[in-house]
Design an enzyme around this catalytic site. Sequence first.
Site, mmCIF file in Angstrom:
data_model
loop_
_atom_site.group_PDB
_atom_site.id
_atom_site.type_symbol
_atom_site.label_atom_id
_atom_site.label_comp_id
_atom_site.label_asym_id
_atom_site.label_seq_id
_atom_site.Cartn_x
_atom_site.Cartn_y
_atom_site.Cartn_z
ATOM 1 N N GLU A 144 -1.342 4.425 -18.245
ATOM 2 C CA GLU A 144 -1.272 4.945 -16.869
ATOM 3 C C GLU A 144 -0.380 6.191 -16.791
ATOM 4 O OE1 GLU A 144 -1.244 1.659 -17.502
ATOM 5 O OE2 GLU A 144 -2.670 0.735 -16.113
ATOM 6 N N ASP B 87 0.209 -11.076 2.729
ATOM 7 C CA ASP B 87 -0.450 -10.168 1.791
ATOM 8 C C ASP B 87 -1.244 -9.061 2.479
ATOM 9 O OD1 ASP B 87 -1.205 -9.332 -0.837
ATOM 10 O OD2 ASP B 87 -0.934 -11.418 -1.444
ATOM 11 N N TRP C 132 1.477 -11.565 -11.911
ATOM 12 C CA TRP C 132 0.377 -11.024 -12.709
ATOM 13 C C TRP C 132 -0.889 -11.776 -12.342
ATOM 14 C CZ3 TRP C 132 3.849 -11.491 -17.607
ATOM 15 C CH2 TRP C 132 4.498 -10.279 -17.853
HETATM 16 C C1 LIG Z 1 1.633 -2.517 -2.896
HETATM 17 C C2 LIG Z 1 0.790 -3.160 -3.944
HETATM 18 C C3 LIG Z 1 1.103 -4.423 -4.412
HETATM 19 C C4 LIG Z 1 0.345 -5.039 -5.391
HETATM 20 N N1 LIG Z 1 0.695 -6.281 -5.828
HETATM 21 C C5 LIG Z 1 0.009 -6.855 -6.834
HETATM 22 C C6 LIG Z 1 0.419 -8.112 -7.350
HETATM 23 O O1 LIG Z 1 1.372 -8.717 -6.872
HETATM 24 N N2 LIG Z 1 -0.289 -8.644 -8.390
HETATM 25 C C7 LIG Z 1 -1.359 -7.986 -8.950
HETATM 26 O O2 LIG Z 1 -1.930 -8.492 -9.913
HETATM 27 N N3 LIG Z 1 -1.785 -6.790 -8.455
HETATM 28 C C8 LIG Z 1 -1.116 -6.212 -7.422
HETATM 29 N N4 LIG Z 1 -1.510 -4.992 -6.934
HETATM 30 C C9 LIG Z 1 -2.703 -4.347 -7.502
HETATM 31 C C10 LIG Z 1 -2.394 -3.736 -8.861
HETATM 32 O O3 LIG Z 1 -1.281 -2.903 -8.796
HETATM 33 C C11 LIG Z 1 -3.587 -2.949 -9.372
HETATM 34 O O4 LIG Z 1 -4.666 -3.832 -9.504
HETATM 35 C C12 LIG Z 1 -3.306 -2.254 -10.703
HETATM 36 O O5 LIG Z 1 -4.414 -1.468 -11.067
HETATM 37 C C13 LIG Z 1 -3.007 -3.241 -11.792
HETATM 38 O O6 LIG Z 1 -2.758 -2.562 -12.996
HETATM 39 P P1 LIG Z 1 -3.498 -3.016 -14.332
HETATM 40 O O7 LIG Z 1 -4.935 -2.630 -14.160
HETATM 41 O O8 LIG Z 1 -2.817 -2.227 -15.401
HETATM 42 O O9 LIG Z 1 -3.307 -4.483 -14.458
HETATM 43 C C14 LIG Z 1 -0.763 -4.371 -5.925
HETATM 44 C C15 LIG Z 1 -1.089 -3.098 -5.461
HETATM 45 C C16 LIG Z 1 -0.329 -2.496 -4.486
HETATM 46 C C17 LIG Z 1 -0.704 -1.132 -4.002
HETATM 47 MN MN LIG Z 2 -3.613 -0.991 -16.906
#
Ligand SMILES: Cc1cc2nc3c(=O)[nH]c(=O)nc-3n(C[C@H](O)[C@H](O)[C@H](O)COP(=O)(O)O)c2cc1C
Ligand SMILES: [Mn+2]
Length: 490
Positions: free
Chosen positions: A242, A291, A194
Amino acid sequence: MGYADLREFVKRLEKEGELRRIKAEIDPVLEVTEVVQRAQAMPGPKGNPGGFALLFERPKGSRYPLLINAFGSVRRMEMAFEVEKLDDVAARIRGFLDMQTPQGLLDKIKMLPKLAELGSFMPKQVKDGACKELIRKGSDVNLFDFPILKCWPQDGGRFITFPLVFTRNPETGKRNVGMYRMQIYDERTTGMHWQTQKHGAEHFRRARAQNPEGRIPVSVAIGSDPATTLGGILPIPPDLDEMMFSGFLRREPVEMVKCETNDLEVPANAEIVLEGYVNLNEMRTEGPFGDHTGFYSLEGEYPVFHVECVTQRKEPIYLATVVGRPPQEDYYMGYAIERVFLPLMKLTHPEIADVSMPAEGIVHNLMIVSIRKSYPGHARKVMNAIWSLGQAMFTKVIVVVDHDVNVHDYREVVWKALCAIDPERDVQFTFGPVDTLDHAARMQDFGSKMGIDATRKWASEGFSRPWPEEMLVDEKTKATVEALWKTLGI
Ligand SMILES: Cc1cc2nc3c(=O)[nH]c(=O)nc-3n(C[C@H](O)[C@H](O)[C@H](O)COP(=O)(O)O)c2cc1C
Ligand SMILES: [Mn+2]
């Protein structure tokens, strides 16, 4: 109507020549990544960039097939959203945003179908689902059953790379779904990556403020229909579900089913579900991880997810992605989001004509924005707006150009933007939150940003010299040469 589940999407990919089945035994430890690197760099069907989706039928060490690069091209993203062009999704969103207050009865009647459509996107609770075909609890749970990738040589271990992580805001009870990678520590324990500003992290902090010794229930779905799967990456405001957006994208509600061991709900059509909890007083070293910046993100301290129960289909497809030097699959997902969210950006900032985030800018490093400039300092206003707009706050460099610059033509942008700036005057620096993955920031999560005002400068902005026009051949000469063209022997 939306895809029923992930396997229906796989069938469609296969029918359209977008999928290759790999029958050889390939190791999810490192080998899958190299196969994906090569397949992603190939021209795909019709020569499109992004190669092919791959279904590894015999990943080494697992009974279950592995699907990867399923969303790794513009065409596959269009197929995921079931549109001809990604802009068709934007047009649908515009249709709703354009709804005016009805003037008379006729207007009201005309609006009814749209309103009914809106209501029909809400997630729907169902009693059972394919994700419950097999249920394992306690010591029967073994994450190593699944072909979980170790992507890059210096990765800290294997990582679940395409999970939908479900939590509830402990104060409001509202659901959040985010895609956050999960490092495997052992059969039943993973990391929970997170990042500081993400909604999952906020739920964790709020729960910890209520009871530092407690735990927060967490469930994770792996592999659902495309719109539901992509719901996890949508940059929408906190406390907005979402799954409602996914329902909009698939034009059908997402069916949610209650978990076995906690009170969260997950998509009933999921291939695999992990149920469990995160202790609020427990952190563990996570990473390194190769990453989407193309570099390893360093080790850090993150919460720990304890899996108490796995529910799954009898023969689940394990969905994964691999990131690395751009462009990779995540670029195409980001591009689709850029297109879909443009009308929403324009709703509050109608001067924005278009935006573009080049693949090499890995989403947060570079945004090019064209605007219809109306007043002095307008470009600066737009930069500040973007730095306060949800996850666009992470944008390290913003380049603002006039509306007649094609932001998707990077050669045009470089040419016109560099011609339009007096660097000392037109570059602005500011500080704020930055992406956790920004390894150049002097502190994690906090650093500087740069805005470049590459619009034409006006007298009202203190620019007293004349601004030259772009050289273009006049229409009459063009027509004359066009008529002669075939006779010129060129
Ligand atoms: C393949 C992939 C992996 C991701 N990994 C992470 C991660 O490990 N940690 C993170 O905070 N966001 C990660 N993200 C980005 C979040 O999924 C993105 O910011 C999302 O909007 C977060 O949801 P939230 O706004 O509800 O927190 C990743 C995105 C993708 C496409
Ligand atoms: Mn969200």
